[in-house]
Design a protein around this motif. Structure first.
Motif, PDB file in Angstrom:
ATOM      1  N   PRO A   1       1.334  -1.055  -0.040  1.00  0.00           N
ATOM      2  CA  PRO A   1      -0.020   0.252   0.106  1.00  0.00           C
ATOM      3  C   PRO A   1       0.888   0.726  -0.048  1.00  0.00           C
ATOM      4  CG  PRO A   1      -0.530  -1.241   2.001  1.00  0.00           C
ATOM      5  CD  PRO A   1       0.667  -1.412   0.878  1.00  0.00           C
ATOM      6  N   PHE A   2       0.682   2.654  -0.070  1.00  0.00           N
ATOM      7  CA  PHE A   2       1.039   3.593  -0.354  1.00  0.00           C
ATOM      8  C   PHE A   2       1.871   3.818   0.912  1.00  0.00           C
ATOM      9  CE2 PHE A   2       0.607   4.698  -4.747  1.00  0.00           C
ATOM     10  CZ  PHE A   2      -0.490   6.140  -4.777  1.00  0.00           C
ATOM     11  N   SER A   3       2.792   4.880   0.841  1.00  0.00           N
ATOM     12  CA  SER A   3       3.110   5.365   2.382  1.00  0.00           C
ATOM     13  C   SER A   3       2.012   5.620   3.375  1.00  0.00           C
ATOM     14  CB  SER A   3       4.157   5.930   2.195  1.00  0.00           C
ATOM     15  OG  SER A   3       4.250   7.164   1.330  1.00  0.00           O
ATOM     16  N   GLY A   4       1.006   6.397   2.719  1.00  0.00           N
ATOM     17  CA  GLY A   4       0.363   7.122   3.461  1.00  0.00           C
ATOM     18  C   GLY A   4      -0.774   6.229   4.480  1.00  0.00           C
ATOM     19  N   TYR A   5      -0.454   4.834   4.046  1.00  0.00           N
ATOM     20  CA  TYR A   5      -0.737   4.182   5.215  1.00  0.00           C
ATOM     21  C   TYR A   5      -0.658   3.194   6.080  1.00  0.00           C
ATOM     22  CZ  TYR A   5      -4.196   2.573   0.763  1.00  0.00           C
ATOM     23  OH  TYR A   5      -5.110   3.416  -0.202  1.00  0.00           O
ATOM     24  N   SER A   6      -1.374   3.005   7.344  1.00  0.00           N
ATOM     25  CA  SER A   6      -0.329   2.354   8.779  1.00  0.00           C
ATOM     26  C   SER A   6      -0.163   1.400   8.688  1.00  0.00           C
ATOM     27  CB  SER A   6      -1.828   2.729   9.977  1.00  0.00           C
ATOM     28  OG  SER A   6      -2.560   2.178   9.702  1.00  0.00           O
ATOM     29  N   THR A   7      -0.613   0.137   8.042  1.00  0.00           N
ATOM     30  CA  THR A   7       0.307  -0.982   7.639  1.00  0.00           C
ATOM     31  C   THR A   7       1.455  -0.824   6.914  1.00  0.00           C
ATOM     32  OG1 THR A   7      -1.868  -2.379   6.951  1.00  0.00           O
ATOM     33  CG2 THR A   7       0.356  -3.289   6.923  1.00  0.00           C
ATOM     34  N   ILE A   8       1.379  -0.065   5.840  1.00  0.00           N
ATOM     35  CA  ILE A   8       3.162   0.019   5.032  1.00  0.00           C
ATOM     36  C   ILE A   8       3.926   0.445   6.436  1.00  0.00           C
ATOM     37  CG2 ILE A   8       2.625   2.435   4.356  1.00  0.00           C
ATOM     38  CD1 ILE A   8       5.048  -0.539   3.119  1.00  0.00           C
ATOM     39  N   GLN A   9       3.721   1.850   6.815  1.00  0.00           N
ATOM     40  CA  GLN A   9       4.501   2.411   7.631  1.00  0.00           C
ATOM     41  C   GLN A   9       4.892   1.762   9.389  1.00  0.00           C
ATOM     42  OE1 GLN A   9       1.676   6.089   9.291  1.00  0.00           O
ATOM     43  NE2 GLN A   9       2.093   7.385   7.665  1.00  0.00           N
ATOM     44  N   PHE A  10       3.645   0.773   9.301  1.00  0.00           N
ATOM     45  CA  PHE A  10       4.217  -0.155  11.033  1.00  0.00           C
ATOM     46  C   PHE A  10       5.168  -0.638   9.972  1.00  0.00           C
ATOM     47  CE2 PHE A  10       3.329  -3.807  12.051  1.00  0.00           C
ATOM     48  CZ  PHE A  10       3.923  -4.192  13.387  1.00  0.00           C
ATOM     49  N   PHE A  11       5.112  -1.347   8.704  1.00  0.00           N
ATOM     50  CA  PHE A  11       6.781  -1.999   8.551  1.00  0.00           C
ATOM     51  C   PHE A  11       7.568  -1.310   7.437  1.00  0.00           C
ATOM     52  CE2 PHE A  11       3.025  -5.636   8.047  1.00  0.00           C
ATOM     53  CZ  PHE A  11       3.879  -6.527   8.825  1.00  0.00           C
ATOM     54  N   VAL A  12       7.700  -0.795   7.921  1.00  0.00           N
ATOM     55  CA  VAL A  12       8.879   0.456   6.916  1.00  0.00           C
ATOM     56  C   VAL A  12       9.661   0.568   8.833  1.00  0.00           C
ATOM     57  CG1 VAL A  12      10.158   2.885   6.548  1.00  0.00           C
ATOM     58  CG2 VAL A  12       8.236   1.432   5.192  1.00  0.00           C
ATOM     59  N   GLU A  13       9.398   0.642   9.657  1.00  0.00           N
ATOM     60  CA  GLU A  13      10.116   0.829  10.825  1.00  0.00           C
ATOM     61  C   GLU A  13      10.128  -0.402  11.606  1.00  0.00           C
ATOM     62  OE1 GLU A  13      10.856   3.198  14.297  1.00  0.00           O
ATOM     63  OE2 GLU A  13      10.450   3.519  12.743  1.00  0.00           O
ATOM     64  N   SER A  14       9.523  -1.409  11.446  1.00  0.00           N
ATOM     65  CA  SER A  14       9.854  -2.823  11.734  1.00  0.00           C
ATOM     66  C   SER A  14      10.681  -3.677  10.867  1.00  0.00           C
ATOM     67  CB  SER A  14       8.883  -3.879  11.895  1.00  0.00           C
ATOM     68  OG  SER A  14       7.703  -3.384  12.288  1.00  0.00           O
ATOM     69  N   PHE A  15      10.993  -2.868   8.965  1.00  0.00           N
ATOM     70  CA  PHE A  15      12.326  -3.173   8.252  1.00  0.00           C
ATOM     71  C   PHE A  15      13.352  -2.504   9.190  1.00  0.00           C
ATOM     72  CE2 PHE A  15       8.972  -4.669   5.591  1.00  0.00           C
ATOM     73  CZ  PHE A  15       9.918  -5.965   5.100  1.00  0.00           C
ATOM     74  N   ARG A  16      12.943  -1.280   9.416  1.00  0.00           N
ATOM     75  CA  ARG A  16      14.040   0.007   9.708  1.00  0.00           C
ATOM     76  C   ARG A  16      15.042  -0.488  11.204  1.00  0.00           C
ATOM     77  NH1 ARG A  16      16.064   3.351  12.969  1.00  0.00           N
ATOM     78  NH2 ARG A  16      13.883   3.106  14.085  1.00  0.00           N
TER      79      ARG A  16
END
Length: 292
Positions: free
Chosen positions: A195-210
């Motif tokens: 999903p786009f970066s504005g979606y909470s799911t992708i934000q959650f996983f970007v932080e998890s990957f980081r």
């Protein structure tokens, strides 16, 4: 000072254009200008600077707008309180919902509409960020979204609705479909359509990957979940969603390993706003749907 004048002022503040504000308010521009001038005279301060056909909010206007909006909101809540003295045969509720809740929410919506056919329900789907911003502007009675403890704000009320596992969504014909679970490290190596970066799911996983110093292979970003499923069905790409989103018969969700891979979906509303009877009934329906 009249409530009507405050509403005119707030609309002019939003649009910074008397002509456009008057059109939306369904009054003449001269009436709008006159009413705002009367308000300024009563307050003995300029709320707008007039520069040709343009208007600019003054510092006093900016400060006053917060109190004007509060007065309008309180008046509206008083009206709702009086209407709520009647039964649930009329009325309207407006709800904001994140995309990944659309399946369980639809079940609740259908049940509520059958039980209270006289209540009109307006539903808006969006990202967590957009929904929270509109909730603050009193556009919604409540929203449904993912939130964690550190994201909570003091002016909002939170009710836990359910907890949902995060899953790797893959085609049933994929070699990954037989896995019982998958690590975040393995997910990072796969071609992902997210999903786009504005979606909470992708934000959650970007932080998890980081946090794990992983660099995911994100090939696509798509702001429509059914389209994501179409891409995933090819077997070449995978996506990451809440398990509540997965309802296509040609895909399945593989749980992602990790104690933080279970997120909380909450009912969020304004703490000080009047809560309609219809809203409370909708909460009850939502709760019943989740425990079935």
């Amino acid at each position: 000072m009249e409530l009507r004048q405050l509403k005119y002022f707030i609309k002019a503040k939003e649009l910074l254009n008397f002509t456009e504000a008057a059109k939306i308010l369904n009054i003449s521009q001269s009436t709008l200008s006159q009413q705002i001038k009367q308000l300024e005279d009563e307050l003995d301060v300029l709320l707008f600077n007039r520069i040709g056909k343009r208007i600019i909010l003054t510092e006093a206007g900016e400060m006053f707008s917060e109190y004007a909006q509060q007065s309008i909101n309180r008046a509206n809540e008083g009206l709702l309180l009086l209407k709520d003295l009647n039964d649930l045969n009329t009325g309207k509720i407006t709800i904001g919902v994140i995309y990944s809740m659309r399946i369980p929410f639809a079940k609740a919506l259908i049940q509520f509409a059958k039980q209270y056919p006289g209540v009109k329900v307006q539903v808006v789907f969006g990202t967590t960020k957009d929904l929270l911003e509109k909730l603050d502007l009193h556009h919604f009675d409540f929203i449904l979204t993912f939130l964690d403890e550190k994201s909570k704000q003091p002016h909002l009320k939170y009710q836990t609705l359910l907890k949902s596992n995060m899953v790797l969504v893959t085609a049933k014909k994929s070699a990954l479909a037989s896995k019982k679970s998958i690590s975040l490290k393995e997910v990072a190596t796969l071609p992902l359509a997210l999903p786009f970066s504005g979606y909470s799911t992708i934000q959650f996983f970007v932080e998890s990957f980081r946090q794990k110093k992983l660099h995911p292979n994100i090939c696509m970003e798509i702001n429509d979940i059914p389209t994501l499923f179409e891409v995933v069905k090819t077997g070449y790409w995978h996506t990451i969603l809440s398990e509540t989103s997965v309802n296509d018969p040609q895909v399945l969700g593989v749980p992602i390993q990790g104690k933080n891979m279970r997120r909380t979906i909450m009912i969020v509303s304004l703490k000080d706003a009047y809560e309609k009877r219809a809203v409370k009934e909708f909460y009850e329906v939502l709760t019943r749907i989740q425990i079935q």
